[in-house]
Design a protein around this motif. Structure first.
Motif, PDB file in Angstrom:
ATOM      1  N   ALA A 193       0.836  -1.207   0.000  1.00 25.00           N
ATOM      2  CA  ALA A 193       0.000   0.000   0.000  1.00 25.00           C
ATOM      3  C   ALA A 193       0.872   1.259   0.000  1.00 25.00           C
ATOM      4  N   GLU A 194       1.951   1.255   0.780  1.00 26.57           N
ATOM      5  CA  GLU A 194       2.867   2.401   0.819  1.00 26.57           C
ATOM      6  C   GLU A 194       3.558   2.583  -0.531  1.00 26.57           C
ATOM      7  N   ALA A 254       1.180   4.103  -3.010  1.00 33.25           N
ATOM      8  CA  ALA A 254       0.961   5.545  -2.782  1.00 33.25           C
ATOM      9  C   ALA A 254       2.142   6.352  -3.302  1.00 33.25           C
ATOM     10  N   ASN A 255       3.371   5.911  -3.069  1.00 35.45           N
ATOM     11  CA  ASN A 255       4.554   6.624  -3.571  1.00 35.45           C
ATOM     12  C   ASN A 255       4.554   6.661  -5.100  1.00 35.45           C
ATOM     13  N   GLU A 281       1.939   6.608  -7.001  1.00 38.58           N
ATOM     14  CA  GLU A 281       0.907   7.542  -7.445  1.00 38.58           C
ATOM     15  C   GLU A 281       1.385   9.000  -7.336  1.00 38.58           C
ATOM     16  N   ARG A 282       2.058   9.341  -6.220  1.00 35.30           N
ATOM     17  CA  ARG A 282       2.555  10.715  -6.054  1.00 35.30           C
ATOM     18  C   ARG A 282       3.625  11.046  -7.102  1.00 35.30           C
ATOM     19  N   GLY A 328       6.427  -0.294  -6.414  1.00 34.90           N
ATOM     20  CA  GLY A 328       5.014  -0.671  -6.222  1.00 34.90           C
ATOM     21  C   GLY A 328       4.719  -2.056  -6.751  1.00 34.90           C
TER      22      GLY A 328
END
Length: 389
Positions: A132-133, A136-137, A139-140, A162
């Motif tokens: 999940a982390e 998110a990275n 996506e950013r 990811g």
């Protein structure tokens, strides 16, 4: 009286003697004639036996083929341990028990497997958090791609991280499924309906994977594996009936399931597989004899009492012209009750001695008597009336 008085005593004696001789001759004449008749009758041959005759009859006989074989299980299932290094804690069935598909047969200690399952579940949770982390990275980093704050290499690194985290999640899920599968293997279940035929499971034993615990006869079905010569094999077809007799005398009706596609080159025999119904006296491993029912046929038969065995061969006595008997050598076949099949050596219209042939020889003279019907006992009412009179 005057004439008698004139006869002398000697003349009177001679007269009386002559009268006696005439009377004796008259008495002896019939006896001599009877004796002559008996002597004439003694010159003729006398019958050796009074017999009844029967004619051969056509009867419908079943076509049968006798064979020997062994009773065996239709299919056997080997039930073994699938976990390695676990201790057997409970055995719930024994030899002879009837079990159902999915029934619990035995259990292994699952303490260590439960701990491995918990560890695999925790690893999965950790992998999901990392995934999940990383997602998110990634996506950013994609949102900053247009601004130029991050280089293309850095953005690619976040995307790769990811994907790697997601792969770790899938690996953790697979590891959890493996541990859960090990946990299910601590419960030994029946793979099918059947009867337990062997048991080697012992409580407390630590077994390796693949060790056999039980052996089971699937569906409880048995079959008779009959040995048939290659010459007789073409007469048997799948679906034909069979009658099987076990060593205990129990008889069951079976049906041919299949005929073996090959013949043993050593014995020239082939196996015929016959499905058998369940029976308490028939078990796998028993020797059994039986016969295949191949249909019906018409055959010439005579009573069994008409057969006479001499010099190892079967004979019958046929009454020919002149009331004499001729001994006919016959070839016999199957027996049907009190009658025997005659394959050759006898014509259909022959008059055969029904019984007593053991006392006859070829060419003997016999007296043929008509069949006498047995006397019927009087009716109960007649007996009662006779008793009252």
């Amino acid at each position: 009286m005057q004439r008698l008085q004139r006869l002398s005593p000697s003349s009177l004696a001679w007269a009386l003697a002559a009268a006696g001789m005439l009377a004796l001759g008259a008495w002896l004449l019939p006896a001599g004639a009877s004796r002559a008749a008996d002597e004439a009758q003694a010159g003729k041959p006398r019958p050796a036996l009074a017999v009844n005759t029967v004619a051969p009859e056509r009867a419908t006989l079943a076509l049968r083929l006798a064979a020997n074989g062994t009773v065996a299980a239709w299919q056997e299932a080997s039930i073994g341990a699938e976990s390695n290094g676990l201790r057997l804690t409970d055995v719930r069935v024994n030899v002879g028990d009837v079990v159902r598909k999915g029934q619990l047969l035995a259990t292994f200690a699952d303490d260590t497997v439960q701990a491995d399952v918990a560890q695999a579940r925790a690893s999965l949770m950790e992998a999901r958090s990392s995934a999940a982390e990383a997602a998110a990275n990634d996506e950013r980093a994609r949102t900053l791609q247009a601004t130029g704050a991050l280089s293309a290499q850095q953005i690619q690194q976040y995307a790769t991280a990811g994907q790697t985290a997601q792969a770790r999640v899938e690996a953790a899920q697979a590891q959890l499924r493996v541990q859960q599968l090990r946990l299910s293997h601590t419960r030994v279940l029946a793979p099918d309906d059947g009867v337990i035929s062997a048991r080697t499971a012992t409580v407390g034993a630590v077994l390796g994977a693949g060790t056999e615990l039980f052996r089971m006869v699937r569906k409880g079905r048995l079959e008779w594996r009959a040995e048939v010569t290659s010459s007789e094999l073409p007469r048997i077809r799948a679906g034909a009936g069979a009658r099987v007799t076990a060593a205990s005398g129990a008889e069951v009706e079976g049906k041919v399931r299949m005929v073996a596609p090959t013949v043993d080159p050593a014995t020239r025999n082939a196996l015929v597989y016959v499905d058998l119904p369940a029976h308490a006296d028939i078990r796998a491993g028993m020797f059994a004899r039986g016969e295949f029912l191949l249909g019906e046929r018409s055959a010439l038969t005579v009573p069994q009492s008409a057969l006479v065995v001499r010099d190892g061969f079967s004979h019958v006595f046929e009454v020919v012209e002149g009331s004499r008997v001729a001994m006919r050598r016959v070839q016999t076949g199957e027996r049907a009750g009190a009658r025997v099949e005659v394959l050759s050596g006898l014509a259909e219209g022959a008059a055969v001695v029904a019984r007593g042939g053991a006392f006859l020889n070829d060419g003997d003279l016999v007296r043929v008597e008509p069949d006498s019907k047995p006397k019927q006992p009087p009716a109960p009412s007649s007996q009662a009336q006779a008793a009252t009179k």
